[in-house]
Design an enzyme around this catalytic site. Sequence first.
Site, PDB file in Angstrom:
ATOM      1  N   LYS A 228    -101.222  -9.921  83.564  1.00  0.00           N
ATOM      2  CA  LYS A 228    -100.018 -10.369  84.264  1.00  0.00           C
ATOM      3  C   LYS A 228    -100.006 -11.885  84.447  1.00  0.00           C
ATOM      4  O   LYS A 228    -101.040 -12.559  84.430  1.00  0.00           O
ATOM      5  CB  LYS A 228     -99.915  -9.685  85.632  1.00  0.00           C
ATOM      6  CG  LYS A 228     -99.580  -8.193  85.565  1.00  0.00           C
ATOM      7  CD  LYS A 228     -98.107  -7.953  85.290  1.00  0.00           C
ATOM      8  CE  LYS A 228     -97.745  -6.489  85.096  1.00  0.00           C
ATOM      9  NZ  LYS A 228     -97.539  -5.763  86.335  1.00  0.00           N
ATOM     10  N   ARG A 262    -103.258   0.883  85.013  1.00  0.00           N
ATOM     11  CA  ARG A 262    -102.539   0.742  83.736  1.00  0.00           C
ATOM     12  C   ARG A 262    -103.038  -0.520  83.051  1.00  0.00           C
ATOM     13  O   ARG A 262    -103.061  -1.597  83.653  1.00  0.00           O
ATOM     14  CB  ARG A 262    -101.036   0.663  84.004  1.00  0.00           C
ATOM     15  CG  ARG A 262    -100.150   0.642  82.780  1.00  0.00           C
ATOM     16  CD  ARG A 262     -98.677   0.645  83.217  1.00  0.00           C
ATOM     17  NE  ARG A 262     -97.777   0.694  82.081  1.00  0.00           N
ATOM     18  CZ  ARG A 262     -97.344  -0.370  81.411  1.00  0.00           C
ATOM     19  NH1 ARG A 262     -97.740  -1.591  81.778  1.00  0.00           N
ATOM     20  NH2 ARG A 262     -96.520  -0.246  80.390  1.00  0.00           N
TER      21      ARG A 262
END
Length: 287
Positions: A228, A262
């Site tokens: 991210k 995830r």
Amino acid sequence: PRTTDFRMQLICRDRQLSLDEPLVMGVLNVTPDSFSDGGRFVDPDAAVAHALEMVEAGAAIIDVGGESTRPGTEPVPVDEELARVIPVIETLAARIDVVISIDTGKPEVMRAALVAGAAFINDVNALAADDAVSVAAASGAGICLMHMQGEPRTMQIEPHYDDVVEDVYRFLAGRVDACGSAGVAPDRITIDPGFGFGKTLEHNLQLLAALERFLDLGVAVLVGLSRKSMLGTLLDRPVDERLAGSVALAALAAERGAHIVRAHDVAATRDAVRLGHRLRTVKHEEI
């Protein structure tokens, strides 16, 4: 008791996944424009080959997505999303023995993916679309309800919260209740605070620090932290150099009670969550 303090399972149609230890959900983006691996797995054969590699590396769930949700993206038409994901799901359903997830907010795509063999619905919109809750409820599939402030096109334009942890908690509590009212049992539901979806770096850090708060909802907690932009900001690393940061966050999330992580890098993430979970176990044994 919080949800990591007793044995849990996640029901995904005819499958039961034990959550005694954290699971890894492998990311399979069949899109041309996803932030990390966009374009790499547009070809169905390449997508299937990558999914098989992730299963071999220990993924318990393969999450197939045909629409990028990175900041600034525009929606994809239903027909185009279906053309991307359905052939891949059909092939995987015949070849792998793990749960296949469809990453979508569109009820039409959910329905088709479930027919093709998916057993889990991962929705960044928390089943907010018309008919989404009823489609999910009737399917028997596992469900992930994620928090997002705004929509992908605009979500990173000055996101604001009075109290990010409590605001996100209340939203997810409401969505869990909505699913319960539609007949969805708690052991079919996971919730995701939505790291990076309408959140500043500080918001993301506050959510991770307080992740245990979300265990109070009584359902499994899923997190997506892999590669991210918060890692780019914190570590000054481009997207293809964020493995170390990603696995560090995965371990921290597992130590704080996450049931499913995830990730793009399955093998390394699986090691990380096992370590984090072991530390959590020792900590709770001492209390």
